[in-house]
Scaffold this active site. Structure first.
Site, mmCIF file in Angstrom:
data_model
loop_
_atom_site.group_PDB
_atom_site.id
_atom_site.type_symbol
_atom_site.label_atom_id
_atom_site.label_comp_id
_atom_site.label_asym_id
_atom_site.label_seq_id
_atom_site.Cartn_x
_atom_site.Cartn_y
_atom_site.Cartn_z
ATOM 1 N N ASN A 92 -8.081 6.130 -5.635
ATOM 2 C CA ASN A 92 -9.487 6.606 -4.801
ATOM 3 C C ASN A 92 -10.648 7.474 -5.555
ATOM 4 O O ASN A 92 -11.464 7.805 -5.175
ATOM 5 C CB ASN A 92 -8.822 7.219 -3.624
ATOM 6 N N ARG A 116 -9.199 16.281 0.343
ATOM 7 C CA ARG A 116 -8.939 15.247 -0.857
ATOM 8 C C ARG A 116 -10.210 15.630 -2.015
ATOM 9 O O ARG A 116 -9.995 15.121 -3.215
ATOM 10 C CB ARG A 116 -9.096 13.757 -0.511
ATOM 11 N N ARG A 167 -15.314 4.788 4.250
ATOM 12 C CA ARG A 167 -15.015 5.881 3.054
ATOM 13 C C ARG A 167 -15.973 5.671 2.104
ATOM 14 O O ARG A 167 -15.954 6.416 1.114
ATOM 15 C CB ARG A 167 -13.395 5.836 2.489
ATOM 16 N N HIS A 196 -10.139 1.066 3.932
ATOM 17 C CA HIS A 196 -10.783 0.824 2.588
ATOM 18 C C HIS A 196 -10.540 -0.569 2.271
ATOM 19 O O HIS A 196 -9.580 -1.394 2.822
ATOM 20 C CB HIS A 196 -9.554 1.469 1.433
ATOM 21 N N ASP A 198 -9.303 -1.968 -0.124
ATOM 22 C CA ASP A 198 -7.857 -2.417 -1.045
ATOM 23 C C ASP A 198 -6.849 -2.604 0.584
ATOM 24 O O ASP A 198 -5.778 -2.913 0.037
ATOM 25 C CB ASP A 198 -7.504 -1.582 -1.727
ATOM 26 N N CYS A 292 -3.073 1.301 -3.999
ATOM 27 C CA CYS A 292 -3.434 2.668 -3.963
ATOM 28 C C CYS A 292 -2.810 3.820 -4.701
ATOM 29 O O CYS A 292 -3.526 4.851 -5.045
ATOM 30 C CB CYS A 292 -3.599 3.272 -2.473
HETATM 31 N N1 LIG Z 1 -5.938 2.895 0.755
HETATM 32 C C1 LIG Z 1 -5.918 3.537 -0.364
HETATM 33 O O1 LIG Z 1 -6.653 3.139 -1.458
HETATM 34 N N2 LIG Z 1 -5.618 4.879 -0.486
HETATM 35 C C2 LIG Z 1 -4.523 5.218 0.562
HETATM 36 C C3 LIG Z 1 -5.278 6.689 0.722
HETATM 37 C C4 LIG Z 1 -4.277 7.444 1.927
HETATM 38 C C5 LIG Z 1 -4.570 8.912 2.359
HETATM 39 N N3 LIG Z 1 -3.564 9.270 3.153
HETATM 40 C C6 LIG Z 1 -6.088 8.728 2.962
HETATM 41 O O2 LIG Z 1 -6.452 8.578 3.871
HETATM 42 O O3 LIG Z 1 -7.046 9.009 2.088
#
Ligand SMILES: NC(=O)NCCC[C@H](N)C(=O)O
Length: 298
Positions: A92, A116, A167, A196, A198, A292
């Site tokens: 990410n 994040r 996102r 996402h 992915d 991810c």
């Molecule tokens: N789907 C992805 O590429 N990443 C997973 C991210 C999980 C994290 N808890 C988030 O919500 O950003």
């Protein structure tokens, strides 16, 4: 060739018109030393705060790492930052690229959640050690971009698939297309569990993709079907609960996927892929699985 394609009517190339892209040889993974669920920023995390079994998570992460190594890829391990419980999801924070001259470039993310955002400079430091040329989006114009969570290279071709809606802002792809000089096909996402790209789209090889169709608008599905000859569909419960589309095919042959996605695994085998099952249940609680938990790079 930079361009943004959002409608099948404006798709003016075939895959074989595009330059080839080498297969990534390396896999970056961030150790889950500080992985936990401390907040809720996607629907999968609801009711999961404080519920990660850390020992189990470490074992599962090592199994995923070993599965990538077994395909012959070099796995590079990084330590996660303290108080950054989601940094383990290292798809990410960035979008790496190998340009036609063999130079290494990267677009750094602007994470949606303030929780994040501090992950990005830590990953940027690592890219500096690797001599990548770093590019940054203008945060005044483009509020969010979450790297390979939403931006996925077409295997073997200089073409990017760009998810947007939750996102990543669609406008991010204008900058990315111009900066890397590649066409981008944009795909709108509209279901919050599939926040996402992915989570609902796994490019397996040049001709094949695994998707959860209901995560896309009809126009997005038309674009996917225009460029992939083989479209494998995951059923809803496997896409939702087993993160079946968050698999990874690192070499065009093996598909590393959450265990128990029975119909998806059967369809993959029938299409000629070797299925490698791993258990990522602790990470699924946070809204992520195999794809991810790593970043393919050159
Ligand atoms: N789907 C992805 O590429 N990443 C997973 C991210 C999980 C994290 N808890 C988030 O919500 O950003």
């Amino acid at each position: 060739m930079s361009s943004i394609i959002s409608h099948s009517a404006t798709l003016r190339f075939r895959l074989k018109d595009l330059d080839t892209l080498p297969e990534p040889g390396r896999v970056l993974m961030v150790r889950p030393t500080h992985f936990s669920i401390d907040y809720v920023i996607n629907p999968h995390m609801e009711g999961q705060v404080g519920k990660v079994n850390k020992e189990k998570a470490m074992q599962q992460w090592e199994q995923v790492r070993d599965a990538f190594a077994a395909t012959g890829k070099e796995v590079v391990e990084l330590e996660g930052g303290k108080n950054l419980p989601d940094m383990v999801f290292c798809a990410n924070q960035s979008l790496p690229y190998c340009n036609p001259e063999g130079g290494h470039e990267v677009i750094m993310s602007i994470m949606n959640s303030p929780y994040r955002q501090p992950e990005v400079p830590l990953i940027a430091d690592w890219y500096d050690q690797q001599n990548y040329e770093r590019h940054h989006l203008d945060g005044e114009i483009i509020p969010i971009f979450e790297g390979m969570g939403d931006a996925i290279w077409h295997p073997g071709r200089r073409l990017l698939w760009g998810g947007h809606g939750f996102r990543t802002s669609k406008d991010a792809y204008t900058f990315i297309s111009e900066t890397l000089n590649v066409p981008v096909i944009t795909l709108a996402l509209h279901k919050s569990h599939f926040y996402h790209l992915d989570t609902c789209f796994c490019a397996l090889n040049e001709d094949s993709v695994l998707i959860y169709p209901k995560a896309f608008e009809p126009e997005g599905l038309r674009l996917i079907r225009s460029l992939f000859k083989n479209v494998i569909e995951a059923p809803e419960e496997e896409a939702m609960d087993k993160f079946a589309c968050n698999a990874t095919c690192p070499d065009g042959k093996h598909v590393i996927i959450q265990k128990g996605a029975k119909q998806t695994s059967k369809a993959l085998k029938e299409a000629g892929f070797e299925v490698v099952e791993v258990d990522t249940s602790e990470f699924i609680k946070s809204g992520g699985s195999v794809f991810c938990m790593k970043l393919m790079l050159w």
